[in-house]
Design an enzyme around this catalytic site. Structure first.
Site, PDB file in Angstrom:
ATOM      1  N   ARG A   1      -0.303   8.884   2.116  1.00 54.95           N
ATOM      2  CA  ARG A   1      -1.644   9.522   1.712  1.00 54.95           C
ATOM      3  C   ARG A   1      -1.739  11.090   1.947  1.00 54.95           C
ATOM      4  O   ARG A   1      -2.553  11.679   1.328  1.00 54.95           O
ATOM      5  CB  ARG A   1      -2.811   8.739   2.176  1.00 54.95           C
ATOM      6  CG  ARG A   1      -2.478   8.255   3.685  1.00 54.95           C
ATOM      7  CD  ARG A   1      -4.010   7.463   3.923  1.00 54.95           C
ATOM      8  NE  ARG A   1      -3.930   5.909   3.680  1.00 54.95           N
ATOM      9  CZ  ARG A   1      -4.538   5.217   4.408  1.00 54.95           C
ATOM     10  NH1 ARG A   1      -4.752   5.303   5.475  1.00 54.95           N
ATOM     11  NH2 ARG A   1      -4.514   4.004   4.050  1.00 54.95           N
TER      12      ARG A   1
ATOM     13  N   HIS B   1      -8.350  10.205   3.831  1.00 53.85           N
ATOM     14  CA  HIS B   1      -7.871   8.901   2.862  1.00 53.85           C
ATOM     15  C   HIS B   1      -8.067   9.453   1.320  1.00 53.85           C
ATOM     16  O   HIS B   1      -9.235  10.202   1.278  1.00 53.85           O
ATOM     17  CB  HIS B   1      -8.986   7.808   2.963  1.00 53.85           C
ATOM     18  CG  HIS B   1      -8.340   6.657   2.344  1.00 53.85           C
ATOM     19  ND1 HIS B   1      -8.400   6.395   1.133  1.00 53.85           N
ATOM     20  CD2 HIS B   1      -7.893   5.199   2.651  1.00 53.85           C
ATOM     21  CE1 HIS B   1      -7.712   5.373   0.583  1.00 53.85           C
ATOM     22  NE2 HIS B   1      -7.462   4.560   1.805  1.00 53.85           N
TER      23      HIS B   1
ATOM     24  N   ARG C   1      -0.276   8.606   9.762  1.00 54.94           N
ATOM     25  CA  ARG C   1      -0.222   6.967   9.854  1.00 54.94           C
ATOM     26  C   ARG C   1       0.072   6.541   8.467  1.00 54.94           C
ATOM     27  O   ARG C   1      -0.460   6.960   7.480  1.00 54.94           O
ATOM     28  CB  ARG C   1      -1.491   6.533  10.438  1.00 54.94           C
ATOM     29  CG  ARG C   1      -1.511   5.226  10.468  1.00 54.94           C
ATOM     30  CD  ARG C   1      -3.135   4.928  11.018  1.00 54.94           C
ATOM     31  NE  ARG C   1      -4.176   5.164  10.023  1.00 54.94           N
ATOM     32  CZ  ARG C   1      -4.660   4.397   9.199  1.00 54.94           C
ATOM     33  NH1 ARG C   1      -4.020   2.967   9.041  1.00 54.94           N
ATOM     34  NH2 ARG C   1      -5.367   4.685   8.388  1.00 54.94           N
TER      35      ARG C   1
ATOM     36  N   GLU D   1       0.904  -1.374  -0.052  1.00 54.02           N
ATOM     37  CA  GLU D   1       0.028  -0.027  -0.076  1.00 54.02           C
ATOM     38  C   GLU D   1       0.805   1.126   0.124  1.00 54.02           C
ATOM     39  O   GLU D   1       2.001   1.264   0.056  1.00 54.02           O
ATOM     40  CB  GLU D   1      -0.966  -0.125   1.266  1.00 54.02           C
ATOM     41  CG  GLU D   1      -2.226  -1.032   0.947  1.00 54.02           C
ATOM     42  CD  GLU D   1      -3.026  -0.983   2.358  1.00 54.02           C
ATOM     43  OE1 GLU D   1      -2.693  -0.116   3.115  1.00 54.02           O
ATOM     44  OE2 GLU D   1      -3.922  -1.753   2.367  1.00 54.02           O
TER      45      GLU D   1
ATOM     46  N   HIS E   1     -10.537   9.897   7.425  1.00 54.06           N
ATOM     47  CA  HIS E   1     -10.422   8.665   7.562  1.00 54.06           C
ATOM     48  C   HIS E   1     -10.002   8.254   9.020  1.00 54.06           C
ATOM     49  O   HIS E   1     -10.464   7.125   9.616  1.00 54.06           O
ATOM     50  CB  HIS E   1      -9.533   8.179   6.480  1.00 54.06           C
ATOM     51  CG  HIS E   1      -9.217   6.791   6.672  1.00 54.06           C
ATOM     52  ND1 HIS E   1     -10.155   5.956   6.224  1.00 54.06           N
ATOM     53  CD2 HIS E   1      -8.060   5.974   6.505  1.00 54.06           C
ATOM     54  CE1 HIS E   1      -9.680   4.352   6.267  1.00 54.06           C
ATOM     55  NE2 HIS E   1      -8.500   4.658   6.459  1.00 54.06           N
TER      56      HIS E   1
END
Ligand code: SIN
Length: 520
Positions: free
Chosen positions: A298, A251, A396, A125, A360
């Protein structure tokens, strides 16, 4: 007027039944069984036990498991995503404990995707150099939730009560927590709180807040409706320190639906398999922003998308998964394929998916020590999204939150077991709660305020405006005589919103998800 409530007493009460709450209960029950200790554990969920953010997590669980990968690489990726604001000791401790935690999940019966050779199918990811995400197609959270709930049901020492909202927590001079809860509520039922018949008074020696996130404070979030920041407000009232509440992660890719408040997540794992972001003109824009292109962390991707949206005056960009084989889509992303078809009539094998960033994850929260113990409040723990452990820093890394929840659950359980000696008596004492004052707050106003003034890109003027507006609304709001759970949550959301603005105004530099245009 006398409170008509039932009194329950447990050694440990855990609020929240997502991964963090369930794993804490399991580790405690296992340790108690091993040492022949009689520990009673109460798990409480505001809605149904499976109405959690965990249940909807798509991506997976990050843990090093292949020869090409290493702890050092996972640490580096975590620090890089977190913009160096992470606590290195905690990052190393979590990442090195992650493989053992995966073995615990396997021992508890989790069924994750494997390759034909029988080894686990690890994927990538955003922000990860190597494939280290353990998953179950695009519904890892659902499998995780079911596995943990099944394991919980195997222990007589764990009682789980659902649809029970905790509305007040106080601590007496002897260190006992007193909790006021309303059982079997319905969302619009109102409570004249001092005479409520279904009110429960719960006492405990050790208390765990595993209440999840605060996403409902924004107009659009991937969070479930239970995510109203309850643990943040409870902990703060008990004397906890709140850290980096304005480090709210957006997100990059939620499904865009015109005139809909719905926010269906399109997992980053899709980009991990090769899907790319395109602007409204079809240009693959991410390489202009970061060498890792669509797989950058992100915060970078969300800001790049907002920049493209502004430039083109469109409301979304596209996620192009048409380069993936049909069999990859069907095997790894069956839910996303069917939801995009149902909601938007999009065949993701052939058509680009309109996407937009939405709230998110709260990277900050209640400050805890390396066992999940709340700093400054003895016998109180915060595990999972509600906590600020130092792992995430200012942003994160994808799939680091589920693993954080498991390992901290384990460490908190060890610490609680030490505190609960063999003969710890159940706390039973008379107690009179302070009255609960609930203010009449318009939820939409709070959500608009946060979305308009504390979004992906902030300005100091907007933050001041948002802070002043919400503070004034809260100060001037009338106290309700009768209130519903939803109204109680609205009051909470306003308090959380004010705290986010306050934290944002105290930040002095742009790091990770925190981006104030005036600092650039
Ligand atoms: C995702 O599947 O993209 C979300 C995973 C996460 O937030 O860690």
């Amino acid at each position: 007027m006398q409170m008509q409530s039932h009194l329950l007493s447990y050694h440990v009460v855990i609020i929240g039944t997502g991964l963090a709450g369930l794993a804490t209960a399991i580790y405690l029950a296992e340790a108690a069984a091993l040492s022949n200790q009689n520990i009673s554990i109460l798990l409480v969920s505001k809605a149904a036990a499976s109405d959690t953010n965990t249940n909807w997590a798509q991506g997976g669980i990050a843990a090093v498991a292949s020869d090409e990968d290493s702890f050092e690489a996972h640490i580096l990726d975590t620090l890089d995503a977190g913009a160096g604001k992470n606590d290195l000791h905690i990052v190393r401790k979590v990442i090195e404990a992650a493989p053992d935690a995966m073995q615990d999940l396997i021992r508890w019966g989790i069924d994750l995707d494997k390759k034909v050779d029988g080894t686990y199918d690890l994927v990538k990811e955003g922000g990860h150099q190597f494939s280290r995400i353990w998953h179950k197609a695009d519904s890892t959270g659902h499998t995780l939730q079911a596995t943990l709930m099944h394991r919980v049901s195997q222990f007589k020492s764990i009682i789980c009560i659902e649809n029970t909202a905790i509305v007040q927590i106080e601590k007496d001079a002897q260190g006992t927590f007193h909790i006021q809860a309303i059982s079997n509520h319905t969302s619009d039922q109102t409570y004249p709180i001092l005479t409520v018949k279904n009110c429960i008074h719960i006492q405990c020696a050790q208390l765990v807040l595993a209440t999840g996130g605060l996403g409902m404070v924004y107009e659009k979030t991937t969070n479930q409706s239970i995510a109203t920041g309850d643990g943040i407000v409870f902990a703060s009232k008990l004397g906890a320190i709140l850290k980096d509440l304005s480090f709210v992660q957006f997100h990059p890719t939620a499904l865009y639906e015109a005139n809909q408040s719905g926010t269906y997540l399109i997992t980053e794992a899709l980009r991990g398999e090769g899907a790319i972001l395109r602007n409204i003109e079809g240009v693959d824009f991410m390489p202009q922003y970061d060498a890792r292109a669509s797989l950058a962390p992100r915060d970078i991707v969300s800001r790049a998308i907002m920049c493209e949206i502004k430039k083109s005056k469109s409301e979304y960009v596209y996620l192009d998964a048409t380069g993936l084989s049909v069999s990859t889509i069907q095997k790894h992303f069956p839910n996303i394929q069917s939801v995009c078809q149902q909601k938007s009539g999009i065949d993701i094998c052939k058509q680009w998916i309109p996407v937009v960033p939405v709230e998110h994850y709260a990277c900050g929260g209640v400050q805890v020590d390396e066992f999940g113990g709340v700093v400054g409040v003895e016998a109180l723990y915060a595990i999972g999204e509600v906590a600020s452990t130092g792992l995430h820093g200012a942003n994160r890394l994808a799939s680091n939150s589920l693993i954080e929840g498991i390992v901290f659950a384990k460490w908190a359980a060890i610490k609680m077991m030490n505190a609960l000696s063999h003969d710890t008596a159940l706390p039973i004492s008379a107690y009179h709660f302070k009255p609960i004052l609930v203010k009449k707050i318009d939820r939409t106003l709070v959500q608009n305020c946060l979305s308009n003034y504390a979004g992906i890109e902030k300005t100091t003027a907007d933050l001041i405006k948002g802070f002043n507006e919400l503070s004034q609304v809260y100060q001037e709001a009338n106290t309700l005589k009768h209130w519903s759970l939803k109204e109680w949550e609205n009051d909470l959301l306003c308090q959380v919103g004010i705290l986010i603005f306050k934290d944002a105004l105290a930040q002095t530099e742009n790091k990770g998800v925190f981006f104030n245009l005036d600092f650039d």
